[in-house]
Design a protein around this motif. Structure first.
Motif, mmCIF file in Angstrom:
data_model
loop_
_atom_site.group_PDB
_atom_site.id
_atom_site.type_symbol
_atom_site.label_atom_id
_atom_site.label_comp_id
_atom_site.label_asym_id
_atom_site.label_seq_id
_atom_site.Cartn_x
_atom_site.Cartn_y
_atom_site.Cartn_z
ATOM 1 N N LYS A 23 0.733 -1.137 -0.074
ATOM 2 C CA LYS A 23 -0.111 0.124 0.159
ATOM 3 C C LYS A 23 0.886 1.289 0.001
ATOM 4 O O LYS A 23 0.197 2.473 -0.200
ATOM 5 N N VAL A 44 0.524 3.989 -2.894
ATOM 6 C CA VAL A 44 -0.478 4.878 -3.096
ATOM 7 C C VAL A 44 -0.687 5.756 -1.706
ATOM 8 O O VAL A 44 -0.973 7.054 -1.813
ATOM 9 N N SER A 88 -1.303 9.845 -0.963
ATOM 10 C CA SER A 88 -2.183 10.208 -0.005
ATOM 11 C C SER A 88 -1.697 11.051 0.954
ATOM 12 O O SER A 88 -2.210 12.231 1.416
ATOM 13 N N ILE A 136 -5.533 4.584 4.379
ATOM 14 C CA ILE A 136 -4.736 3.821 3.266
ATOM 15 C C ILE A 136 -3.566 2.999 3.803
ATOM 16 O O ILE A 136 -3.313 1.957 3.459
ATOM 17 N N ASN A 188 -8.396 -1.037 -2.392
ATOM 18 C CA ASN A 188 -7.755 -0.299 -3.194
ATOM 19 C C ASN A 188 -8.761 0.731 -4.051
ATOM 20 O O ASN A 188 -8.164 2.013 -4.174
ATOM 21 N N ALA A 202 -9.462 3.511 -1.633
ATOM 22 C CA ALA A 202 -8.161 4.343 -1.614
ATOM 23 C C ALA A 202 -8.366 5.444 -2.842
ATOM 24 O O ALA A 202 -7.830 6.664 -2.515
ATOM 25 N N LEU A 203 -8.300 4.915 -3.902
ATOM 26 C CA LEU A 203 -8.300 5.849 -5.110
ATOM 27 C C LEU A 203 -9.162 7.015 -5.032
ATOM 28 O O LEU A 203 -8.993 8.149 -5.698
ATOM 29 N N ILE A 211 -8.136 9.530 -2.646
ATOM 30 C CA ILE A 211 -6.862 10.493 -3.041
ATOM 31 C C ILE A 211 -7.748 11.353 -4.127
ATOM 32 O O ILE A 211 -7.045 12.677 -3.843
#
Ligand SMILES: Nc1ncnc2c1ncn2[C@@H]1O[C@H](COP(=O)(O)OP(=O)(O)OP(=O)(O)O)[C@@H](O)[C@H]1O
Ligand SMILES: [Mg+2]
Lengths: 262, 349
Positions: free
Chosen positions: A139, A142, A146, A218, A225, A228-229, A232
């Motif tokens: 992770k 990513v 973030s 995250i 995932n 998470a996107l 962000i």
């Protein structure tokens, strides 16, 4: 501002922190104490109620440690602008042919860099040994994105609050408001998952959960995932909105700014 | 392109500094004390306007060295802040090197150097050397230009021994030398000095004056100097602008101050014997006398002072005589006071 000037400003600000390290051990201890208190509280709560809000006793500890480590690493001198306006030394910043915004960002980065290295990382290591921290390594890329967005959001909130001192000398009430909102709504203390489902959509309309909740959730692998996107993307949107607002505020503030003294 | 306007304006201006009917009002809210007072002030409409600068106009050509003086609170610093682009005037317009400073703060910043005597622009926590390194980055000075300029500044301001000292350990005079150097590393065309000699001893002042004169002569730097030390003005500034309550009340050659405001000359005469009164020289008036000495005031008449002296010498037996001119300080003081000249005179030669 070109990168070398940015780095210069950041490194001077870093050096300044090194010079004033007398309260360093106190602040490390203090930070560690916070981690200890929050992890202990969560342990007690989870011992009684079992899993909740998508957390287990183990994952909430990781979350609490990470949220606190991020908070400590994101230390910013949020009264810097107000102080410079009050004593008039903002004049010196303004006679220089550099962007006030970028100069403040650079100084902020240098300041935080010190707190990451000197407090954030040591506290993370000690906490990991004492309380157990489980970070899914995949992770990290990513999470890094973030974290960057989170940093910019927090910086711009501070910058905007600081600019208010162009209008009013005493910005302490605004600071209190800002602390309150961040403590309550950023996920730094209580993850957003524990808020009632009815108000969570409204929280998503504020920049606050992008500050600590998004990066902590995250990096600890608390969210999927895909989620998470989305988070962000929301953070990026807030960075854009706040940058625009800071720009407006700065332009309006320049006409208002009264350089004290001389 | 933040510097586009500067590039367009380059070489396209007759004056280094232009001020046209500059006015700056500050609104001061009559707030109470403490936090409640501050909160109340936010919402109260009780505001009082302070006219810091009422109406200021002047034009300064490239290479001029201008003294900008006036009583405390006359509006000097406020003008300087407008010209350096950090304060927006209420009305009127200013141009520095052809650009409007408060609308193009950063472009203006490239061309100007500023010293605010009461505060330092050096990085407080760093060794002096580091400030200059910072400035090299900020002003994007090429390495060789920077090295040349530093060598020059270091030699004439004697910075060598200070370079590795932390700024907070410098004495006031040392700090000021470093500050003046910091305002010049990027070779600005215009230099603003707001009380650069404040609190310095006679020798330190003298060194700084010599240096400024040199900069003005060799680099052609336009300099505007604010000071309360009239020796600064007399030694440095060919031109003088006097400000009073936000308005320009004198703008002209420093030399001309005397002919404009001084119509009297003072003579100190020592006679061989005691003289009670003077007769036969109507243009000379006795101011005071003690023993064989007498202080006389010469009022410009049809004949010159030399004529008066020769008649005095033929009528009385004179042991010693000296003619004194009022100092710029006493003239300016009397202008502030709007009184006739006070008997505070300085030896000429
Ligand atoms: N920020 C401010 N708010 C309110 N009034 C101000 C402010 N700054 C300056 N003034 C007022 O404006 C006037 C001009 O101030 P300024 O600092 O320009 O004077 P100055 O000529 O530089 O005086 P000095 O020789 O004492 O430095 C003063 O009456 C001052 O009180
Ligand atoms: Mg002043």
């Amino acid at each position: 501002m070109n990168p070398s000037t940015f780095i210069k400003f950041a490194s001077v600000s870093f050096q300044k922190q090194v010079t004033y390290r007398f309260d360093y051990f106190v602040s490390v201890l203090n930070g560690f104490l916070y981690v200890f208190i929050f992890t202990s509280v969560w342990k007690v709560i989870f011992a009684k109620s079992g899993a909740s809000g998508g957390f287990t006793a183990e994952s909430i500890t990781t979350y609490a440690v990470m949220a606190m480590v991020i908070r400590i690493s994101f230390s910013m001198e949020d009264t810097a602008i107000a102080n410079k306006v009050r004593d008039g030394s903002v004049a010196i910043d303004l006679i220089r042919p550099v962007s006030f915004y970028m100069m403040n960002l650079a100084e902020c980065v240098g300041y935080s860099a010190f707190h990451i290295l000197a407090r954030g990382i040591p506290i993370l290591i000690v906490s990991a040994l004492l309380f157990g921290v489980h970070l899914p390594l995949e992770k990290l890329p990513v999470a890094a994105l973030s974290l960057t967005m989170a940093y910019l959001i927090l910086f711009m909130l501070n910058f905007a609050t600081g600019l208010l001192s162009f209008w009013v000398i005493e910005i302490f009430p605004f600071m209190l408001l800002k602390y309150g909102l961040i403590n309550l709504l950023s996920g730094g203390i209580v993850p957003i998952d524990f808020f009632p489902a009815s108000i969570r959509p409204y929280l998503a309309l504020t920049p606050f959960q992008g500050i600590f909740y998004a990066p902590a959730a995250i990096i600890t692998g608390h969210v999927s995932n895909e989620r998470a996107l989305v988070m962000i993307a929301e953070q990026v949107a807030w960075v854009a909105i706040l940058a625009w607002m800071c720009g407006l505020l700065w332009r309006a503030g320049q006409n208002k700014l009264v350089i004290q003294g001389g | 392109m933040p510097y586009l306007e500067y590039i367009l304006a380059m070489g396209n201006f007759e004056y280094s500094i232009e001020a046209h009917n500059l006015r700056k009002d500050f609104s001061v809210s009559e707030s109470g004390k403490g936090m409640m007072g501050a909160v109340k002030a936010l919402f109260s409409s009780k505001k009082r306007a302070v006219h810091a600068v009422e109406s200021v106009s002047f034009s300064i050509k490239p290479g001029e060295f201008v003294g900008y003086v006036g009583e405390n609170g006359a509006g000097k610093s406020t003008t300087i802040k407008i010209l350096t682009g950090i304060l927006v005037p209420t009305s009127g317009e200013a141009k520095v090197n052809g650009i409007i400073p408060y609308e193009n703060r950063r472009a203006n910043g490239m061309n100007i150097g500023v010293v605010f005597g009461q505060r330092t622009q050096l990085w407080w926590d760093l060794p002096v050397r580091e400030t200059y390194e910072m400035l090299r980055h900020i002003y994007r000075i090429p390495q060789d230009t920077y090295a040349d300029m530093m060598k020059k500044l270091s030699a004439s301001l004697d910075l060598g021994p200070l370079m590795d000292m932390p700024v907070r350990k410098l004495s006031l005079g040392q700090r000021m030398r470093c500050d003046i150097a910091a305002s010049l590393v990027h070779r600005p065309q215009v230099l603003f000095l707001d009380e650069p000699t404040i609190g310095l001893d006679v020798l330190a002042k003298e060194n700084i004056r010599t240096f400024l004169k040199e900069m003005n002569r060799t680099e052609g730097t336009t300099i505007i100097l604010t000071t309360h030390d009239m020796n600064d003005i007399e030694q440095l500034c060919k031109r003088l602008i006097i400000l009073d309550k936000g308005r320009v009340i004198y703008d002209g050659a420093t030399e001309d101050l005397k002919s404009r405001f001084v119509h009297d000359k003072i003579m100190e005469v020592e006679f061989h014997e005691r003289v009670e009164t003077l007769v036969g020289i109507p243009e000379v008036v006795v101011v005071s006398s003690s023993g064989n000495k007498m202080r006389l005031k010469f009022q410009n008449g049809n004949s010159g002072i030399a004529d008066a002296i020769s008649r005095l010498a033929s009528l009385y037996s004179i042991k010693d005589i000296s003619v004194r001119e009022p100092s710029v300080e006493s003239i300016i003081y009397s202008i502030y006071e709007k009184t006739t000249l006070l008997p505070k005179y300085k030896d000429k030669g």
